[in-house]
Write a protein that holds these residues in place. Sequence first.
Motif, PDB file in Angstrom:
ATOM      1  N   HIS A  88      -8.055   7.702  16.102  1.00 49.87           N
ATOM      2  CA  HIS A  88      -7.984   8.899  15.268  1.00 49.87           C
ATOM      3  C   HIS A  88      -6.697   8.884  14.430  1.00 49.87           C
ATOM      4  CE1 HIS A  88     -11.044   9.828  18.037  1.00 49.87           C
ATOM      5  NE2 HIS A  88     -10.693  11.026  18.436  1.00 49.87           N
ATOM      6  N   ASP A  89      -6.818   9.297  13.174  1.00 51.82           N
ATOM      7  CA  ASP A  89      -5.626   9.339  12.315  1.00 51.82           C
ATOM      8  C   ASP A  89      -5.644  10.597  11.462  1.00 51.82           C
ATOM      9  OD1 ASP A  89      -3.408   8.406  10.435  1.00 51.82           O
ATOM     10  OD2 ASP A  89      -3.573   6.688  11.757  1.00 51.82           O
ATOM     11  N   GLY A  90      -5.331  10.476  10.164  1.00 52.10           N
ATOM     12  CA  GLY A  90      -5.184  11.642   9.305  1.00 52.10           C
ATOM     13  C   GLY A  90      -6.332  12.625   9.438  1.00 52.10           C
ATOM     14  N   THR A  91      -6.010  13.925   9.449  1.00 52.26           N
ATOM     15  CA  THR A  91      -6.992  14.976   9.701  1.00 52.26           C
ATOM     16  C   THR A  91      -6.662  16.189   8.847  1.00 52.26           C
ATOM     17  OG1 THR A  91      -7.208  14.213  12.004  1.00 52.26           O
ATOM     18  CG2 THR A  91      -8.053  16.404  11.506  1.00 52.26           C
ATOM     19  N   ALA A  92      -7.694  16.885   8.395  1.00 47.72           N
ATOM     20  CA  ALA A  92      -7.521  18.153   7.691  1.00 47.72           C
ATOM     21  C   ALA A  92      -8.395  19.203   8.349  1.00 47.72           C
ATOM     22  CB  ALA A  92      -7.876  18.020   6.212  1.00 47.72           C
ATOM     23  N   GLY A 162      -4.435  10.581   4.221  1.00 47.42           N
ATOM     24  CA  GLY A 162      -5.147  11.058   3.043  1.00 47.42           C
ATOM     25  C   GLY A 162      -4.603  12.410   2.667  1.00 47.42           C
ATOM     26  N   GLY A 163      -5.484  13.312   2.251  1.00 44.06           N
ATOM     27  CA  GLY A 163      -5.043  14.657   1.913  1.00 44.06           C
ATOM     28  C   GLY A 163      -6.216  15.548   1.560  1.00 44.06           C
ATOM     29  N   GLY A 168     -11.786  21.975  -1.132  1.00 45.56           N
ATOM     30  CA  GLY A 168     -12.334  21.947   0.214  1.00 45.56           C
ATOM     31  C   GLY A 168     -12.912  20.645   0.688  1.00 45.56           C
ATOM     32  N   THR A 169     -12.482  19.528   0.099  1.00 47.71           N
ATOM     33  CA  THR A 169     -12.908  18.214   0.581  1.00 47.71           C
ATOM     34  C   THR A 169     -11.671  17.455   1.065  1.00 47.71           C
ATOM     35  OG1 THR A 169     -12.704  17.170  -1.601  1.00 47.71           O
ATOM     36  CG2 THR A 169     -14.840  18.167  -1.043  1.00 47.71           C
ATOM     37  N   TRP A 170     -11.889  16.233   1.509  1.00 48.57           N
ATOM     38  CA  TRP A 170     -10.824  15.388   2.052  1.00 48.57           C
ATOM     39  C   TRP A 170     -10.828  14.074   1.298  1.00 48.57           C
ATOM     40  CZ3 TRP A 170      -6.618  14.867   4.982  1.00 48.57           C
ATOM     41  CH2 TRP A 170      -6.336  13.664   5.651  1.00 48.57           C
ATOM     42  N   MET A 171      -9.661  13.595   0.892  1.00 46.93           N
ATOM     43  CA  MET A 171      -9.545  12.274   0.307  1.00 46.93           C
ATOM     44  C   MET A 171      -8.965  11.344   1.355  1.00 46.93           C
ATOM     45  SD  MET A 171      -8.502  12.714  -3.697  1.00 46.93           S
ATOM     46  CE  MET A 171      -9.665  13.442  -4.858  1.00 46.93           C
ATOM     47  N   THR A 172      -9.730  10.348   1.750  1.00 41.91           N
ATOM     48  CA  THR A 172      -9.332   9.419   2.803  1.00 41.91           C
ATOM     49  C   THR A 172      -8.797   8.135   2.181  1.00 41.91           C
ATOM     50  OG1 THR A 172     -10.060   8.212   4.771  1.00 41.91           O
ATOM     51  CG2 THR A 172     -11.686   8.511   3.037  1.00 41.91           C
ATOM     52  N   CYS A 173      -7.722   7.610   2.757  1.00 42.98           N
ATOM     53  CA  CYS A 173      -7.017   6.457   2.198  1.00 42.98           C
ATOM     54  C   CYS A 173      -7.195   5.221   3.080  1.00 42.98           C
ATOM     55  CB  CYS A 173      -5.526   6.757   2.081  1.00 42.98           C
ATOM     56  SG  CYS A 173      -5.110   8.044   0.897  1.00 42.98           S
ATOM     57  N   GLU A 174      -7.570   4.101   2.460  1.00 44.59           N
ATOM     58  CA  GLU A 174      -7.621   2.825   3.162  1.00 44.59           C
ATOM     59  C   GLU A 174      -6.238   2.164   3.111  1.00 44.59           C
ATOM     60  OE1 GLU A 174     -11.911   0.784   2.903  1.00 44.59           O
ATOM     61  OE2 GLU A 174     -10.865   0.838   0.978  1.00 44.59           O
ATOM     62  N   GLU A 175      -5.669   1.899   4.278  1.00 51.00           N
ATOM     63  CA  GLU A 175      -4.357   1.254   4.336  1.00 51.00           C
ATOM     64  C   GLU A 175      -4.546  -0.259   4.477  1.00 51.00           C
ATOM     65  OE1 GLU A 175      -0.262   1.085   6.978  1.00 51.00           O
ATOM     66  OE2 GLU A 175      -1.852   2.466   7.563  1.00 51.00           O
ATOM     67  N   THR A 176      -4.981  -0.877   3.407  1.00 50.96           N
ATOM     68  CA  THR A 176      -5.249  -2.306   3.402  1.00 50.96           C
ATOM     69  C   THR A 176      -5.336  -2.781   1.964  1.00 50.96           C
ATOM     70  OG1 THR A 176      -6.802  -4.029   4.151  1.00 50.96           O
ATOM     71  CG2 THR A 176      -7.752  -1.951   3.447  1.00 50.96           C
ATOM     72  N   GLU A 177      -5.216  -4.086   1.775  1.00 48.74           N
ATOM     73  CA  GLU A 177      -5.469  -4.708   0.474  1.00 48.74           C
ATOM     74  C   GLU A 177      -6.567  -5.765   0.591  1.00 48.74           C
ATOM     75  OE1 GLU A 177      -1.740  -5.655  -1.853  1.00 48.74           O
ATOM     76  OE2 GLU A 177      -0.855  -5.322   0.133  1.00 48.74           O
ATOM     77  N   ASN A 178      -7.296  -5.773   1.694  1.00 47.19           N
ATOM     78  CA  ASN A 178      -8.287  -6.816   1.950  1.00 47.19           C
ATOM     79  C   ASN A 178      -9.395  -6.816   0.900  1.00 47.19           C
ATOM     80  OD1 ASN A 178      -6.970  -7.734   4.185  1.00 47.19           O
ATOM     81  ND2 ASN A 178      -8.287  -6.678   5.660  1.00 47.19           N
ATOM     82  N   LYS A 179      -9.715  -8.015   0.447  1.00 42.86           N
ATOM     83  CA  LYS A 179     -10.810  -8.179  -0.491  1.00 42.86           C
ATOM     84  C   LYS A 179     -12.074  -8.644   0.231  1.00 42.86           C
ATOM     85  CE  LYS A 179      -8.361  -9.064  -4.799  1.00 42.86           C
ATOM     86  NZ  LYS A 179      -8.324  -9.914  -6.018  1.00 42.86           N
ATOM     87  N   ASP A 188     -14.488  -5.206  -1.921  1.00 42.79           N
ATOM     88  CA  ASP A 188     -13.032  -5.081  -1.869  1.00 42.79           C
ATOM     89  C   ASP A 188     -12.646  -3.746  -1.235  1.00 42.79           C
ATOM     90  OD1 ASP A 188     -12.895  -7.493  -3.160  1.00 42.79           O
ATOM     91  OD2 ASP A 188     -12.331  -6.660  -5.115  1.00 42.79           O
ATOM     92  N   HIS A 189     -11.455  -3.742  -0.603  1.00 41.88           N
ATOM     93  CA  HIS A 189     -10.959  -2.532   0.052  1.00 41.88           C
ATOM     94  C   HIS A 189      -9.530  -2.257  -0.394  1.00 41.88           C
ATOM     95  CE1 HIS A 189     -14.320  -1.878   2.913  1.00 41.88           C
ATOM     96  NE2 HIS A 189     -14.499  -3.180   2.718  1.00 41.88           N
ATOM     97  N   GLY A 190      -9.051  -1.061  -0.036  1.00 42.20           N
ATOM     98  CA  GLY A 190      -7.722  -0.617  -0.449  1.00 42.20           C
ATOM     99  C   GLY A 190      -7.803   0.572  -1.389  1.00 42.20           C
ATOM    100  N   TYR A 191      -8.859   1.364  -1.229  1.00 36.49           N
ATOM    101  CA  TYR A 191      -9.131   2.463  -2.150  1.00 36.49           C
ATOM    102  C   TYR A 191      -9.023   3.824  -1.467  1.00 36.49           C
ATOM    103  CZ  TYR A 191     -11.119  -1.092  -5.300  1.00 36.49           C
ATOM    104  OH  TYR A 191     -11.295  -2.178  -6.129  1.00 36.49           O
ATOM    105  N   VAL A 192      -9.157   4.859  -2.285  1.00 38.16           N
ATOM    106  CA  VAL A 192      -9.291   6.235  -1.828  1.00 38.16           C
ATOM    107  C   VAL A 192     -10.749   6.634  -2.007  1.00 38.16           C
ATOM    108  CG1 VAL A 192      -8.590   8.634  -2.212  1.00 38.16           C
ATOM    109  CG2 VAL A 192      -6.911   6.787  -2.438  1.00 38.16           C
ATOM    110  N   PHE A 193     -11.285   7.401  -1.048  1.00 37.73           N
ATOM    111  CA  PHE A 193     -12.645   7.919  -1.108  1.00 37.73           C
ATOM    112  C   PHE A 193     -12.608   9.422  -0.839  1.00 37.73           C
ATOM    113  CE2 PHE A 193     -12.853   3.525   0.084  1.00 37.73           C
ATOM    114  CZ  PHE A 193     -13.999   3.006  -0.491  1.00 37.73           C
ATOM    115  N   GLU A 194     -13.569  10.145  -1.386  1.00 37.99           N
ATOM    116  CA  GLU A 194     -13.652  11.581  -1.130  1.00 37.99           C
ATOM    117  C   GLU A 194     -14.738  11.857  -0.093  1.00 37.99           C
ATOM    118  OE1 GLU A 194     -13.543  15.821  -3.579  1.00 37.99           O
ATOM    119  OE2 GLU A 194     -13.882  13.930  -4.663  1.00 37.99           O
ATOM    120  N   VAL A 195     -14.433  12.778   0.840  1.00 36.63           N
ATOM    121  CA  VAL A 195     -15.333  13.079   1.948  1.00 36.63           C
ATOM    122  C   VAL A 195     -15.610  14.577   1.978  1.00 36.63           C
ATOM    123  CG1 VAL A 195     -15.719  12.861   4.434  1.00 36.63           C
ATOM    124  CG2 VAL A 195     -14.307  11.171   3.236  1.00 36.63           C
ATOM    125  N   TRP A 196     -16.887  14.931   2.138  1.00 39.35           N
ATOM    126  CA  TRP A 196     -17.313  16.329   2.174  1.00 39.35           C
ATOM    127  C   TRP A 196     -17.539  16.774   3.617  1.00 39.35           C
ATOM    128  CZ3 TRP A 196     -17.548  13.384  -1.936  1.00 39.35           C
ATOM    129  CH2 TRP A 196     -17.417  13.949  -3.210  1.00 39.35           C
TER     130      TRP A 196
END
Length: 477
Positions: A88-92, A162-163, A168-179, A188-196
């Motif tokens: 478990h990690d970042g949470t809102a 993330g944040g 009222g959504t969550w932006m989750t952050c990938e802590e990687t640069e893996n392709k 590829d990875h290392g992006y931000v995604f939005e979660v509802w």
Amino acid sequence: MSLDRRSVLRGAAVGATGVGFAAVGAVPSLAEATPAPASRPYPAHRPFPPLMDDPKGLLALPPGFKYTVVTRAGETKLKSGQPTPELHDGTAAFAAGPRGYTLIQNHEIGANSALGVPQIPGTVYDEGVGAAGGCTVISVDRDGTNHGEWVGISGTLTNCAGGPTPWGTWMTCEETENKANGTTRLKDHGYVFEVWADGRTAHPVPLKALGRYAHEALAIDQDRQHIYLSEDASGPNGSFYRWSAPAGYRLGKDSWKDLQNAGFGKLEAMAILGDDGKPIPDVAYLTSAQLLRPFRVAWVPVPDRDAVSVSTRKQFTDGQVTRGKKFEGVYGTHDGVYVVNSYAKSGTTDVPADAVPHDGMVWFYNYKSKTIQLVTYFPSNPAAENGVGYADLNFDGPDNVTVTPWGSLILAEDGNASSHVLSATPGGPTYAIARNMLNDSEFTGPTFSADGKVLFVNIQTPGITLAITGPWRDYLG
């Protein structure tokens, strides 16, 4: 580059109007930047009493406080039948009716795992077996009772922090640069995604406008025109970034459609300016001697934010931007944004040879004045790092950060000795408000319910979400 610390800070002039960089885009004008107020517009709070050991051996808390276990990896179940994922990690936390909350939670899983986030159809970004990270959504009441958990996004990798968004959504952050590698990772990875949070909406698409790098956390400003993002990376150390919207654009619930475009808006890296108007190469050149002193900030354009051939942070030469070991937690307020550097250890490449090792920094960037201040500082402390002395009085390695409903800070420790949840007043004292008695795992994802009733926090390994209740207002209000 080696740089004498005294030469960075000496001199009385604070009014530079420009600065010279090597060629990486235009240099921002600093003419409009003015120092932040020298006063301390931060709340005070009562000292928390000493922690009391938990007979169950899980969580030490002050007298009058209690906890409830909300989820436990491998034991509690998702609505789809699989066990709760691990790490478990970042949470809102979002309000959900008069007596309930909805949590959106990251799972920092970096490889195939028996307790990975299940790839539920409609939530999947990368179908590769190695993309086992993602987010779950948890319905919980004021007592911490779990009323159901489900997958919000899957097929991502190393979802760290993330944040929350204003809508009222969550932006989750990938802590990687893996392709992509064609086998365990198909994208590829290392992006931000939005979660509802509603259990029905999912758009598992990367927000490429926010860059591809080892993201840690982010915050959106009150005008919905900027996003501030941290990078947890080394060799060289990472940076703090700002994404700016095109003129006249305001971020909102449909912005994910535009943020998919890597060329949308502008991504820049931070340069903290010394008295000579030049960038301070690393945050470790600043110490408690500069506590609450405002420094001007310049923002330097990122040449290739999708990092097609060169990592984002490596596109800058030394001295163009201000780097820092472990840019971690980020949290926005009406006036600005907090960002944490966890540590910089002596005798390592964490810190330049002529800078100062430390056990943690918390910064505040002021939107209006365009300045940044060091507001909390943990000097290098062998007692904290080695577990010597009084565990609940020696702290190191702040990581995730949140702001309480009363304006003070909550920090999650990721240090070398006992792990704590800390209460801190910017420019003032720090107190332990919880200690992990189960193991030496870090705390992650501290987040207060908006009504101030519950502090949610995680023990990352094996993965336990806790709801802590008690007389918070008596100490923080």
